[in-house]
Design a protein around this motif. Structure first.
Motif, PDB file in Angstrom:
ATOM      1  N   THR A  84       0.822  -1.205   0.000  1.00 16.34           N
ATOM      2  CA  THR A  84       0.000   0.000   0.000  1.00 16.34           C
ATOM      3  C   THR A  84       0.861   1.263   0.000  1.00 16.34           C
ATOM      4  OG1 THR A  84      -1.653  -1.254   1.248  1.00 16.34           O
ATOM      5  CG2 THR A  84      -1.936   1.134   1.153  1.00 16.34           C
ATOM      6  N   TRP A  87       2.517   1.670  -3.415  1.00 19.79           N
ATOM      7  CA  TRP A  87       1.498   2.066  -4.393  1.00 19.79           C
ATOM      8  C   TRP A  87       1.226   3.567  -4.276  1.00 19.79           C
ATOM      9  CZ3 TRP A  87      -3.358   4.240  -4.266  1.00 19.79           C
ATOM     10  CH2 TRP A  87      -4.140   4.097  -5.417  1.00 19.79           C
ATOM     11  N   VAL A  97      -0.341   4.763   6.433  1.00 22.82           N
ATOM     12  CA  VAL A  97      -1.104   3.544   6.169  1.00 22.82           C
ATOM     13  C   VAL A  97      -1.130   2.734   7.453  1.00 22.82           C
ATOM     14  CG1 VAL A  97      -1.148   1.378   4.851  1.00 22.82           C
ATOM     15  CG2 VAL A  97      -0.397   3.499   3.740  1.00 22.82           C
ATOM     16  N   SER A 126      -7.148  -1.549  -6.811  1.00 22.98           N
ATOM     17  CA  SER A 126      -6.295  -0.356  -6.942  1.00 22.98           C
ATOM     18  C   SER A 126      -7.086   0.835  -7.464  1.00 22.98           C
ATOM     19  CB  SER A 126      -5.126  -0.627  -7.890  1.00 22.98           C
ATOM     20  OG  SER A 126      -4.330  -1.662  -7.406  1.00 22.98           O
ATOM     21  N   LEU A 129      -9.377   2.172  -4.764  1.00 24.18           N
ATOM     22  CA  LEU A 129      -8.619   2.954  -3.788  1.00 24.18           C
ATOM     23  C   LEU A 129      -8.304   4.336  -4.354  1.00 24.18           C
ATOM     24  CD1 LEU A 129      -7.136   3.334  -1.116  1.00 24.18           C
ATOM     25  CD2 LEU A 129      -5.162   2.158  -2.146  1.00 24.18           C
ATOM     26  N   ARG A 140      -9.462   2.556   1.612  1.00 21.61           N
ATOM     27  CA  ARG A 140      -9.057   1.239   2.109  1.00 21.61           C
ATOM     28  C   ARG A 140      -8.877   0.302   0.923  1.00 21.61           C
ATOM     29  NH1 ARG A 140     -11.796   0.686   7.861  1.00 21.61           N
ATOM     30  NH2 ARG A 140     -11.017  -1.414   7.881  1.00 21.61           N
ATOM     31  N   ILE A 141      -8.010  -0.679   1.133  1.00 26.31           N
ATOM     32  CA  ILE A 141      -7.835  -1.715   0.123  1.00 26.31           C
ATOM     33  C   ILE A 141      -7.650  -3.055   0.827  1.00 26.31           C
ATOM     34  CG2 ILE A 141      -5.327  -1.330  -0.068  1.00 26.31           C
ATOM     35  CD1 ILE A 141      -5.751  -2.029  -3.140  1.00 26.31           C
ATOM     36  N   TYR A 161      -6.198  -2.582   4.552  1.00 27.95           N
ATOM     37  CA  TYR A 161      -5.268  -1.500   4.855  1.00 27.95           C
ATOM     38  C   TYR A 161      -5.948  -0.168   4.611  1.00 27.95           C
ATOM     39  CZ  TYR A 161      -1.941  -5.198   5.240  1.00 27.95           C
ATOM     40  OH  TYR A 161      -1.304  -6.326   5.663  1.00 27.95           O
ATOM     41  N   VAL A 163      -5.747   3.952   4.270  1.00 25.64           N
ATOM     42  CA  VAL A 163      -4.924   5.110   3.964  1.00 25.64           C
ATOM     43  C   VAL A 163      -5.577   6.288   4.680  1.00 25.64           C
ATOM     44  CG1 VAL A 163      -3.987   6.606   2.173  1.00 25.64           C
ATOM     45  CG2 VAL A 163      -4.281   4.148   1.728  1.00 25.64           C
TER      46      VAL A 163
END
Length: 167
Positions: A84, A87, A97, A126, A129, A140-141, A161, A163
């Protein structure tokens, strides 16, 4: 030496459109999270949407001579955090994160050196997110981590996860 309650300085973002140098990122990560240097990470690389770590078993042995579940779980959680974070960094975001939820399922003992892979759980994770970050400033992912010892899938983990909003 890290001090409790004092955030570690962020790693400068890579140039626009570039990816982090894996060695430099791992060196920073070892400074930021002291236990990282003891995890046995030999290599980090991207394979498409996947982030892959190659690891040595020796630092993660349990009393039975196989992989220690607690250490393996920590590795899967950290790999998702790295996925994360990297990315975000590729897109020019220096954001915090956190893992919001994590679970794992142990399928077979880890009996040798191994690799961990991390990919989005959903095909368009992706993109979702990115849309949430643009519209809400946070997102979130869900990610899946798999631990492979040779051709044997030994552990599968899932993590959600978050953000956090820019401070």
């Amino acid at each position: 030496m890290r001090e409790i309650g004092v955030p570690h300085p962020r790693l400068p973002l890579p140039a626009s459109g570039e990816r982090d140098d894996p060695r430099a990122f791992l060196a920073w990560l070892s400074d930021a999270i002291p236990m990282v240097e003891h995890l046995g990470i030999r290599e980090m690389r991207r394979e498409g949407e996947s982030l892959v770590w190659e690891l040595s078993l020796a630092p993660n042995l349990n009393d039975k001579g196989t992989g220690f579940g607690g250490g393996l779980t920590a590795q899967t959680t950290l790999l998702g955090w790295c996925w994360t974070t990297l990315w975000l960094r590729e897109r020019g975001h220096a954001r915090d994160v956190v893992v919001a939820e994590a679970s794992q399922r142990f399928l077979a003992p880890v009996t040798g050196d191994y690799r961990l892979t991390c990919t989005p759980e959903r095909a368009h994770g992706s993109e979702t997110l990115a849309e949430r970050l643009a519209s809400r400033g946070r997102g979130r992912i869900a990610l899946t981590q798999q631990l492979w010892c040779g051709d044997t899938l030994c552990l599968e983990a899932c993590g959600d996860y978050a953000v956090l909003p820019a401070s």
